[in-house]
Every structure is written in structure tokens, then in C-alpha cells.
Design an enzyme around this catalytic site. Structure first.
Site, PDB file in Angstrom:
ATOM      1  N   PRO A  19      42.262  17.813  25.191  1.00  9.16           N
ATOM      2  CA  PRO A  19      41.067  17.280  24.521  1.00  9.16           C
ATOM      3  C   PRO A  19      39.881  18.214  24.738  1.00  9.16           C
ATOM      4  O   PRO A  19      39.723  18.786  25.816  1.00  9.16           O
ATOM      5  CB  PRO A  19      40.826  15.930  25.210  1.00  9.16           C
ATOM      6  CG  PRO A  19      42.110  15.586  25.875  1.00  9.16           C
ATOM      7  CD  PRO A  19      42.821  16.872  26.166  1.00  9.16           C
ATOM      8  N   GLY A  76      35.878  19.507  24.966  1.00 14.66           N
ATOM      9  CA  GLY A  76      34.497  19.118  25.296  1.00 14.66           C
ATOM     10  C   GLY A  76      34.374  17.995  26.305  1.00 14.66           C
ATOM     11  O   GLY A  76      33.341  17.345  26.382  1.00 14.66           O
ATOM     12  N   GLY A  86      35.469  18.440  29.726  1.00 15.23           N
ATOM     13  CA  GLY A  86      35.576  18.972  31.084  1.00 15.23           C
ATOM     14  C   GLY A  86      36.980  19.348  31.514  1.00 15.23           C
ATOM     15  O   GLY A  86      37.231  19.521  32.704  1.00 15.23           O
ATOM     16  N   LEU A  87      37.892  19.512  30.552  1.00 17.53           N
ATOM     17  CA  LEU A  87      39.271  19.847  30.943  1.00 17.53           C
ATOM     18  C   LEU A  87      39.589  21.336  30.755  1.00 17.53           C
ATOM     19  O   LEU A  87      40.751  21.734  30.738  1.00 17.53           O
ATOM     20  CB  LEU A  87      40.268  18.976  30.166  1.00 17.53           C
ATOM     21  CG  LEU A  87      40.146  17.466  30.427  1.00 17.53           C
ATOM     22  CD1 LEU A  87      41.166  16.682  29.598  1.00 17.53           C
ATOM     23  CD2 LEU A  87      40.336  17.140  31.913  1.00 17.53           C
ATOM     24  N   GLY A  88      38.557  22.132  30.605  1.00 16.88           N
ATOM     25  CA  GLY A  88      38.748  23.592  30.587  1.00 16.88           C
ATOM     26  C   GLY A  88      39.313  24.127  29.293  1.00 16.88           C
ATOM     27  O   GLY A  88      39.908  25.214  29.283  1.00 16.88           O
ATOM     28  N   SER A  89      39.115  23.406  28.184  1.00 18.24           N
ATOM     29  CA  SER A  89      39.719  23.873  26.929  1.00 18.24           C
ATOM     30  C   SER A  89      39.101  25.188  26.460  1.00 18.24           C
ATOM     31  O   SER A  89      39.801  26.025  25.892  1.00 18.24           O
ATOM     32  CB  SER A  89      39.625  22.813  25.833  1.00 18.24           C
ATOM     33  OG  SER A  89      38.279  22.546  25.546  1.00 18.24           O
ATOM     34  N   SER A  90      37.799  25.409  26.714  1.00  9.71           N
ATOM     35  CA  SER A  90      37.230  26.666  26.202  1.00  9.71           C
ATOM     36  C   SER A  90      37.740  27.859  27.010  1.00  9.71           C
ATOM     37  O   SER A  90      38.085  28.888  26.418  1.00  9.71           O
ATOM     38  CB  SER A  90      35.705  26.634  26.102  1.00  9.71           C
ATOM     39  OG  SER A  90      35.150  26.229  27.299  1.00  9.71           O
ATOM     40  N   ALA A 144      40.652  27.999  28.590  1.00 14.56           N
ATOM     41  CA  ALA A 144      42.077  28.177  28.256  1.00 14.56           C
ATOM     42  C   ALA A 144      42.224  28.864  26.902  1.00 14.56           C
ATOM     43  O   ALA A 144      43.082  29.739  26.726  1.00 14.56           O
ATOM     44  CB  ALA A 144      42.796  26.830  28.261  1.00 14.56           C
ATOM     45  N   ASP A 154      36.925  28.134  36.192  1.00 13.82           N
ATOM     46  CA  ASP A 154      37.867  27.617  35.187  1.00 13.82           C
ATOM     47  C   ASP A 154      38.831  28.712  34.764  1.00 13.82           C
ATOM     48  O   ASP A 154      40.031  28.519  34.631  1.00 13.82           O
ATOM     49  CB  ASP A 154      37.116  27.231  33.893  1.00 13.82           C
ATOM     50  CG  ASP A 154      36.542  25.855  33.931  1.00 13.82           C
ATOM     51  OD1 ASP A 154      36.303  25.360  35.044  1.00 13.82           O
ATOM     52  OD2 ASP A 154      36.329  25.278  32.846  1.00 13.82           O
TER      53      ASP A 154
HETATM   54  O1  PMV Z   1      32.671  19.711  33.112  1.00 18.25           O
HETATM   55  P1  PMV Z   1      33.110  21.076  33.475  1.00 18.25           P
HETATM   56  O2  PMV Z   1      34.579  21.229  33.517  1.00 18.25           O
HETATM   57  O3  PMV Z   1      32.408  22.130  32.676  1.00 18.25           O
HETATM   58  O4  PMV Z   1      32.701  21.310  35.015  1.00 18.25           O
HETATM   59  C1  PMV Z   1      31.421  21.592  35.445  1.00 18.25           C
HETATM   60  C2  PMV Z   1      31.416  21.771  36.932  1.00 18.25           C
HETATM   61  C3  PMV Z   1      30.017  21.840  37.521  1.00 18.25           C
HETATM   62  O5  PMV Z   1      30.185  21.907  38.927  1.00 18.25           O
HETATM   63  C4  PMV Z   1      29.221  20.599  37.178  1.00 18.25           C
HETATM   64  C5  PMV Z   1      29.248  23.061  37.038  1.00 18.25           C
HETATM   65  C6  PMV Z   1      29.785  24.406  37.521  1.00 18.25           C
HETATM   66  O6  PMV Z   1      29.454  25.430  36.878  1.00 18.25           O
HETATM   67  O7  PMV Z   1      30.478  24.462  38.534  1.00 18.25           O
END
Ligand code: PMV
Length: 317
Positions: free
Chosen positions: A102, A104, A106-110, A112, A152
Site C-alpha cells: 500500500p 503513502g 509508511g510501508l516504504g513503498s517509495s 522499494a 528505508d
Molecule cells: O512513515 P515513514 O515510514 O516515512 O517513517 C518515518 C520515520 C520517522 O522517524 C518519523 C522519520 C525519519 O526520518 O526517521
């Protein structure tokens, strides 16, 4: 000739936000991937097709991407441009991106997708090592996310569990635990930069409290590292809940996230936000006896799925 490469998404097990202030974080890659396939074109264009949209830029315009409406595609064109220059290539390229991560939340799609595109495009000329891919794409990623820590990118390139901090960078955690998570999507998209800024304001208003919270997070991280090394899943789950309490206190949870957490905590070993919060996803650690029930309860109120740790990272196939 077609060239294919894929890279996994990621979750943050411990330490998001506090990592910005020097505390360690633990991340792992998950068995959900983005796959990129590249092939040469005779036409002098770079054409990108993905589930989020398509875009085409003539090879002469690759230097001028400011007007590109699909901002998230900028790194891919940047990757193509660099590969063309390095290999004195003068024709075009077709790139197709398929995702089962999914976007946007927070699962690292960009990251990956940047890894998969970098590996697949460059393999048409010369296959890159993981280190070479990572170096190239940290640069490409920064075309959209200037403050990218690179965490990431590292976990998705190398796979497995990783300890990260600002000063020492990333270190692989050399265990092969079979941890299983339910990832539940709040369906509230978040913007990492603005949630990070919101936390900065919280810190500025509550310096003494925030210092104490950083100390607490640091203790959680030390105990979590030990628990992961001992594969003590009960302890890992309990620490996830402690970590979530701190994330809630700094204001990055939402009503929907709290509902997901409360539901997950009934049956799982522990649950918390993963990533920036303000929406995004939660993770719940489950074992064989709690997996089905946790998944069923969460699926009544969210889009959710089971994820295991991926130990492959970047894969050429
Ligand atoms: O939501 P994500 O996967 O982009 O994670 C952000 C992690 C933070 O600690 C909030 C920011 C960072 O750059 O480490």
C-alpha cells in the site's frame, strides 16, 4: 531484452520519531514487494507505467522535471537520466512498476520502488551490486524527500532486521527470527515531513518531558535488541506496547489508530504505530495461535494483511 528487479517494503518495529533525535530504531523488511521491469525503446522517450499513474518525458526533457505533475515519479526519471549519461545511451526506455505494498502509509513503498527501478534500469547496461544500487538511489530519493535518512533504503536493499541511528548509520541484526505481524492500514494517508515537524513543536514546548521520553525510548531499544536476539516474542510484544504509549504521548496517534491498536491488543502479543503516524499503519505481533483471530478482528474495521520478515532484500529475476 527485459530486465526485472524487485525490492521489499518495510516496517519500523521500534524508535520512529525518537530516531530523529539520536535514539536507535529497529526496522525490518517485509514480504510485500515492488517489481520494476525495464526495456529499451527506439523512441526517444522515457515512459513509466504504474498502478498510481503513467507519465512520459522526452529524453531531451529529462533535465527539466520541475513541471512534471506526478512528483513521485521524479526519482525514476532521474534514475533513467543518470543511467543514460553513464552509458552514453541515446534512445528511450519503458519502465513498468507493479506493487503489492500500500502506498503513502509508511510501508516504504517509495524506497522499494526506487530500488527496484534503479536495479532494473541499470541491469540493461550493467548489473549493479546492492551497495552500488543503494548509493545511486539515496541520491534519487532525495529529489523528493530531502531529509531522507537512508534507513528505508538500506533495509529494503539488504533485507532482514536492521538497527539504525543517525550517528552510526545502519547495522544488520544477524538473527533469522520468524516474526509475523498483522499490518492494519488506517487508510488515513500521512505526510512524514509534517508529522516530524509536529513532533519538533511538541519537543520545543516540552523539552524536559521530551528528554525523559527519549531516555525511556533508549531503554526500550536496548531491551528490544536483546529480546530480538533471544527471539523472546512475549517481551518484544510488551515493548511494542510501551513504545506505542510514547508515540501516543507525543501526539502522532489518531482516533482510528487507537481503535486499531485497542482491537489488536485484545489478541496479539503487542501492537503499535509503524512509521510517522498521523494516520498510516499499525503493526501487531502475532504467533500461530493469535494470528487468525487478530486478522479477523482487524479486518472488520480496516484493510489488513499478514506480513513476515523478508530476508532477501533486492532480488533480480
Ligand atoms: O512513515 P515513514 O515510514 O516515512 O517513517 C518515518 C520515520 C520517522 O522517524 C518519523 C522519520 C525519519 O526520518 O526517521
Amino acid at each position: 531484452m527485459k530486465s526485472t528487479a524487485s525490492a521489499p517494503g518495510k516496517i519500523i518495529l521500534f524508535g520512529e520519531h525518537f530516531v530523529v533525535y539520536g535514539i536507535k530504531a529497529i526496522l525490518c523488511s517485509i514480504d510485500r514487494r515492488i517489481t520494476a521491469t525495464s526495456e529499451f525503446l527506439d523512441e526517444k522517450v522515457v515512459r513509466i507505467t504504474s498502478s498510481l499513474g503513467s507519465a512520459e518525458v522526452s529524453t531531451e526533457s529529462l533535465d527539466n522535471l520541475d513541471k512534471l505533475p506526478q512528483k513521485f515519479m521524479k526519482p525514476f526519471f532521474h534514475i533513467a537520466k543518470n543511467a543514460f549519461e553513464e552509458n552514453s545511451y541515446g534512445k528511450g526506455l519503458n519502465i513498468t512498476i507493479k506493487s503489492d505494498i500500500p502506498h503513502g502509509v509508511g510501508l516504504g513503498s517509495s524506497s522499494a520502488s526506487c530500488i527496484a527501478v534503479t536495479a532494473s534500469v541499470n541491469q540493461l547496461f550493467k548489473k549493479l551490486t546492492r551497495e552500488e544500487v543503494m548509493q545511486k538511489l539515496i541520491e534519487a530519493e532525495r529529489t523528493i524527500f530531502q531529509q531522507s535518512s537512508g534507513a528505508d533504503t538500506a533495509v529494503s536493499t539488504f533485507g532482514g532486521l536492521m538497527l539504525y541511528d543517525l550517528k552510526n548509520g545502519f547495522h544488520n541484526i544477524p538473527v533469522k527470527n520468524r516474526l509475523s505481524f498483522i499490518i492494519a492500514n488506517s487508510s488515513q494517508t500521512h505526510d512524514t515531513n509534517s508529522v516530524v515537524n509536529q513532533v519538533r513543536k511538541f519537543k520545543e514546548k516540552n523539552e524536559a518531558l521530551f528528554k525523559k521520553m527519549c531516555e525511556k525510548e533508549d531503554q526500550i531499544l536496548s531491551q528490544a535488541t536483546l529480546a530480538i536476539n533471544q527471539n523472546d516474542q512475549i517481551k518484544i510484544g510488551a515493548l511494542m506496547m510501551e513504545n506505542h504509549a510514547l508515540l501516543k504521548e507525543i501526539g502522532v496517534s489518531t482516533d482510528k489508530i487507537e481503535l486499531l491498536i485497542k482491537t489488536a491488543q485484545k489478541t496479539s502479543l503487542g501492537a503499535k504505530i509503524t512509521g510517522a503516524g498521523g494516520g498510516g499503519c499499525i503493526i501487531a505481533l502475532v504467533n500461530d495461535s493469535s494470528k487468525a483471530e487478530t486478522l479477523s478482528n482487524l479486518s472488520d474495521i480496516s484493510d489488513c494483511f499478514i506480513a513476515n520478515i523478508d530476508y532477501h532484500g533486492l532480488d533480480y529475476s
